[in-house]
Write a protein that holds these residues in place. Structure first.
Motif, PDB file in Angstrom:
ATOM      1  N   GLU A 284      45.115  50.508  45.489  1.00 32.31           N
ATOM      2  CA  GLU A 284      44.890  49.320  44.671  1.00 32.31           C
ATOM      3  C   GLU A 284      44.385  48.162  45.529  1.00 32.31           C
ATOM      4  OE1 GLU A 284      44.859  46.619  41.392  1.00 32.31           O
ATOM      5  OE2 GLU A 284      44.541  48.765  41.704  1.00 32.31           O
ATOM      6  N   GLN A 285      44.983  47.994  46.724  1.00 28.02           N
ATOM      7  CA  GLN A 285      44.501  46.945  47.627  1.00 28.02           C
ATOM      8  C   GLN A 285      43.044  47.182  48.030  1.00 28.02           C
ATOM      9  OE1 GLN A 285      45.728  43.961  48.964  1.00 28.02           O
ATOM     10  NE2 GLN A 285      47.139  44.239  47.250  1.00 28.02           N
ATOM     11  N   ARG A 286      42.698  48.419  48.290  1.00 28.98           N
ATOM     12  CA  ARG A 286      41.318  48.721  48.676  1.00 28.98           C
ATOM     13  C   ARG A 286      40.355  48.453  47.522  1.00 28.98           C
ATOM     14  NH1 ARG A 286      42.872  54.115  52.251  1.00 28.98           N
ATOM     15  NH2 ARG A 286      43.067  52.996  54.251  1.00 28.98           N
ATOM     16  N   ARG A 287      40.799  48.717  46.294  1.00 24.94           N
ATOM     17  CA  ARG A 287      39.962  48.420  45.132  1.00 24.94           C
ATOM     18  C   ARG A 287      39.739  46.921  45.009  1.00 24.94           C
ATOM     19  NH1 ARG A 287      40.187  46.483  40.199  1.00 24.94           N
ATOM     20  NH2 ARG A 287      42.423  46.048  40.327  1.00 24.94           N
ATOM     21  N   LEU A 288      40.817  46.152  45.144  1.00 30.41           N
ATOM     22  CA  LEU A 288      40.713  44.700  45.047  1.00 30.41           C
ATOM     23  C   LEU A 288      39.854  44.127  46.179  1.00 30.41           C
ATOM     24  CD1 LEU A 288      44.413  43.832  44.134  1.00 30.41           C
ATOM     25  CD2 LEU A 288      42.431  43.705  42.613  1.00 30.41           C
ATOM     26  N   ASN A 289      40.047  44.653  47.382  1.00 31.68           N
ATOM     27  CA  ASN A 289      39.269  44.150  48.518  1.00 31.68           C
ATOM     28  C   ASN A 289      37.789  44.479  48.373  1.00 31.68           C
ATOM     29  OD1 ASN A 289      41.580  43.111  49.744  1.00 31.68           O
ATOM     30  ND2 ASN A 289      41.970  44.991  50.892  1.00 31.68           N
ATOM     31  N   ALA A 290      37.477  45.648  47.823  1.00 30.94           N
ATOM     32  CA  ALA A 290      36.073  46.009  47.591  1.00 30.94           C
ATOM     33  C   ALA A 290      35.448  45.078  46.561  1.00 30.94           C
ATOM     34  CB  ALA A 290      35.969  47.460  47.132  1.00 30.94           C
ATOM     35  N   ALA A 294      32.357  42.385  47.120  1.00 23.85           N
ATOM     36  CA  ALA A 294      31.189  42.423  46.252  1.00 23.85           C
ATOM     37  C   ALA A 294      31.007  41.130  45.456  1.00 23.85           C
ATOM     38  CB  ALA A 294      31.297  43.609  45.292  1.00 23.85           C
ATOM     39  N   GLY A 295      31.945  40.198  45.575  1.00 28.92           N
ATOM     40  CA  GLY A 295      31.859  38.951  44.824  1.00 28.92           C
ATOM     41  C   GLY A 295      32.173  39.109  43.355  1.00 28.92           C
ATOM     42  N   ASP A 296      32.910  40.172  42.996  1.00 22.86           N
ATOM     43  CA  ASP A 296      33.261  40.449  41.605  1.00 22.86           C
ATOM     44  C   ASP A 296      34.576  39.739  41.281  1.00 22.86           C
ATOM     45  OD1 ASP A 296      33.896  41.427  39.128  1.00 22.86           O
ATOM     46  OD2 ASP A 296      33.693  43.555  39.652  1.00 22.86           O
ATOM     47  N   SER A 297      34.485  38.512  40.812  1.00 20.74           N
ATOM     48  CA  SER A 297      35.683  37.718  40.578  1.00 20.74           C
ATOM     49  C   SER A 297      36.558  38.298  39.476  1.00 20.74           C
ATOM     50  CB  SER A 297      35.303  36.276  40.230  1.00 20.74           C
ATOM     51  OG  SER A 297      34.526  36.232  39.047  1.00 20.74           O
ATOM     52  N   LEU A 298      35.950  38.892  38.458  1.00 16.58           N
ATOM     53  CA  LEU A 298      36.740  39.422  37.345  1.00 16.58           C
ATOM     54  C   LEU A 298      37.652  40.552  37.804  1.00 16.58           C
ATOM     55  CD1 LEU A 298      34.085  39.437  34.480  1.00 16.58           C
ATOM     56  CD2 LEU A 298      35.914  37.780  34.886  1.00 16.58           C
ATOM     57  N   LEU A 333      33.690  29.238  44.679  1.00 10.80           N
ATOM     58  CA  LEU A 333      32.344  29.402  44.110  1.00 10.80           C
ATOM     59  C   LEU A 333      31.324  29.818  45.161  1.00 10.80           C
ATOM     60  CD1 LEU A 333      32.345  26.383  41.654  1.00 10.80           C
ATOM     61  CD2 LEU A 333      32.032  28.794  41.011  1.00 10.80           C
ATOM     62  N   ARG A 334      31.554  29.469  46.424  1.00 11.14           N
ATOM     63  CA  ARG A 334      30.639  29.917  47.469  1.00 11.14           C
ATOM     64  C   ARG A 334      30.700  31.434  47.628  1.00 11.14           C
ATOM     65  NH1 ARG A 334      32.162  25.083  50.368  1.00 11.14           N
ATOM     66  NH2 ARG A 334      33.645  26.218  51.682  1.00 11.14           N
ATOM     67  N   HIS A 335      31.882  32.005  47.415  1.00 11.88           N
ATOM     68  CA  HIS A 335      32.013  33.462  47.542  1.00 11.88           C
ATOM     69  C   HIS A 335      31.825  34.172  46.210  1.00 11.88           C
ATOM     70  CE1 HIS A 335      33.084  37.119  49.607  1.00 11.88           C
ATOM     71  NE2 HIS A 335      33.962  37.404  48.658  1.00 11.88           N
ATOM     72  N   PHE A 336      32.196  33.495  45.119  1.00 19.30           N
ATOM     73  CA  PHE A 336      32.049  34.067  43.779  1.00 19.30           C
ATOM     74  C   PHE A 336      31.161  33.142  42.943  1.00 19.30           C
ATOM     75  CE2 PHE A 336      36.330  35.342  45.248  1.00 19.30           C
ATOM     76  CZ  PHE A 336      36.193  36.726  45.213  1.00 19.30           C
ATOM     77  N   PRO A 337      29.839  33.170  43.142  1.00 22.29           N
ATOM     78  CA  PRO A 337      28.954  32.233  42.433  1.00 22.29           C
ATOM     79  C   PRO A 337      29.047  32.338  40.917  1.00 22.29           C
ATOM     80  CG  PRO A 337      27.788  33.344  44.221  1.00 22.29           C
ATOM     81  CD  PRO A 337      29.091  34.039  44.076  1.00 22.29           C
ATOM     82  N   ALA A 338      29.385  33.530  40.419  1.00 20.27           N
ATOM     83  CA  ALA A 338      29.467  33.711  38.967  1.00 20.27           C
ATOM     84  C   ALA A 338      30.885  33.498  38.433  1.00 20.27           C
ATOM     85  CB  ALA A 338      28.981  35.111  38.595  1.00 20.27           C
ATOM     86  N   LEU A 339      31.728  32.849  39.220  1.00 17.51           N
ATOM     87  CA  LEU A 339      33.119  32.631  38.812  1.00 17.51           C
ATOM     88  C   LEU A 339      33.173  31.885  37.480  1.00 17.51           C
ATOM     89  CD1 LEU A 339      36.144  32.793  39.850  1.00 17.51           C
ATOM     90  CD2 LEU A 339      35.817  30.433  40.595  1.00 17.51           C
TER      91      LEU A 339
END
Length: 415
Positions: A284-290, A294-298, A333-339
């Motif tokens: 689960e941690q590896r999924r969240l870290n990936a 990838a900048g996938d905030s959701l 927002l710098r890391h997750f522009p689509a936040l």
């Protein structure tokens, strides 16, 4: 173990045997400066959440700030420290509260096997490079089914921000050469591997210190070096609403983020073999870290439910809290522009922060135009006399003209 590592261990072990140093340390632990009390309250809240009993061992107890509250709750507490001066200070601070205090080494405890239900060690493992050996000794004195709680700096964090290559290695090498400020780092996967090998279950590995100054958060980039940022955080010493908000952000948001999100994590291990559960936790941690990479905030960031959004709204009524949240969201927002801001803010603050972003963009554009003209085409040399540049002195009035005449922002008003 290398000669340098042994020298480091010896230095760290002996560093706090001077009574004058201990007196300074004891005062520092409770002084209200910067984010010092925020760090203290976070650690006490974490211990309160995960402490068990009835027999408790505090290894490297220092002045007892982690274990005295447990003794006051009626738990049977033993404190170990290599410094008799530290033990004397713990006794003074504990007053009439019963505690057993013994001199001893963190990696060679003067205690029988299987003696304790709960072992905590606050700000201790971070000082030593041989954390695996220390945990083995702690395992020896812990009862089956017992629990260990400690903190260590996050190598996951460094590698997520800077990559596993040269930059991270430079940070680690600089850390290793600074004996007085050395801090031990570990990956969560290394902690899970140790737990699997020695029959432990990962109860929790929680990121702490999203913006606590004593532990650098590399995601904040240069924000922590800004005087205005540190002044804002320094207001926690006098502004209870700001302090309460920071505590809420840390416990309700930061503690729920992936392990890569902060420079330090708190670790809770239960002496119950559970390799399947550990594998699920790590996956689960590896999924969240990936998702974070990838900048996938959701996928990477927890959403705030209705209760949390209402609590956030109440905190944001206070102006300093509003500005703290605004700056932290700028980092996000710098890391997750689509936040999606509406996922993390009450509606009225979504609009307010959008307005602030627009105003900031206008300011940055105006400053850039006002300064760039003299930096290009050799103009700078033509606006000097006796080596003194005139250009910087003209920027203030140029910014005013850009805002009022070119952009017409004051006439446009809300538009």
């Amino acid at each position: 173990m290398s000669e340098n590592q042994q020298a480091l261990i010896d230095w760290k072990t002996d560093a706090w045997k001077d009574p004058n140093m201990v007196a300074w340390y004891s005062k520092r632990m409770f002084e209200n400066s910067g984010t010092n009390q925020l760090k203290h309250h976070l650690e006490m809240r974490f211990i309160s959440r995960y402490a068990t009993g009835p027999k408790v061992l505090d290894v490297g107890c220092g002045t007892g700030r982690g274990s005295i509250p447990l003794a006051q709750r009626g738990l049977d507490v033993t404190g170990i420290d290599s410094s008799q001066a530290m033990l004397d200070e713990t006794r003074r601070l504990a007053g009439e509260t019963p505690m057993t205090l013994l001199p001893g080494d963190v990696a060679n405890l003067p205690l029988p096997d299987s003696s304790f239900d709960f072992l905590l060690s606050l700000n201790v493992v971070v000082h030593f490079p041989h954390w695996q050996n220390i945990l083995l000794e702690w395992d020896r004195v812990l009862k089956p089914g017992g629990r260990i709680l400690f903190d260590i700096h996050s190598l996951d964090h460094l590698e997520a921000v800077h990559g596993p290559g040269e930059k991270t290695q430079q940070i680690l090498q600089a850390n290793e050469s600074a004996v007085g400020s050395y801090m031990s780092h570990a990956r969560s996967a290394d902690l899970v591997a140790w737990a699997d090998e020695h029959g432990y279950r990962v109860q929790a590995i929680v990121p702490v210190g999203g913006f606590v100054v004593s532990t650098r958060n590399h995601w904040l980039a240069d924000l922590e070096t800004k005087h205005w940022w540190n002044r804002l955080l320094g207001w926690m010493t006098a502004d209870q609403k700001l302090f309460d908000f920071a505590l809420w952000l840390e416990t309700e948001v930061v503690w729920k983020l992936p392990c890569t999100s902060t420079g330090r994590f708190m670790v809770v291990l239960d002496k119950v073999a559970d390799p399947e559960g550990n594998a699920r936790w790590l996956a689960e941690q590896r999924r969240l870290n990936a998702a974070w990479r990838a900048g996938d905030s959701l996928a990477a960031l927890p959403a705030l439910d209705a209760t949390s959004l209402q609590a956030l709204k109440q905190h944001l009524i206070h102006p300093r809290n509003t500005y703290l949240m605004y700056e932290l969201l700028n980092v996000a927002l710098r890391h997750f522009p689509a936040l999606p801001l509406d996922r993390y803010l009450p509606d009225e603050f979504v609009q307010l922060f959008s307005d602030w972003h627009l105003q900031s963009d206008i300011d940055q554009f105006s400053l850039r135009v006002a300064g760039d003209w003299r930096r290009n085409g050799g103009f700078g040399a033509k606006f000097e006399h006796a080596g003194v540049p005139f250009g910087p002195g003209m920027e203030y009035h140029l910014v005013r003209d850009i805002l009022t005449t070119y952009l017409d922002v004051f006439q446009q008003g809300e538009q």
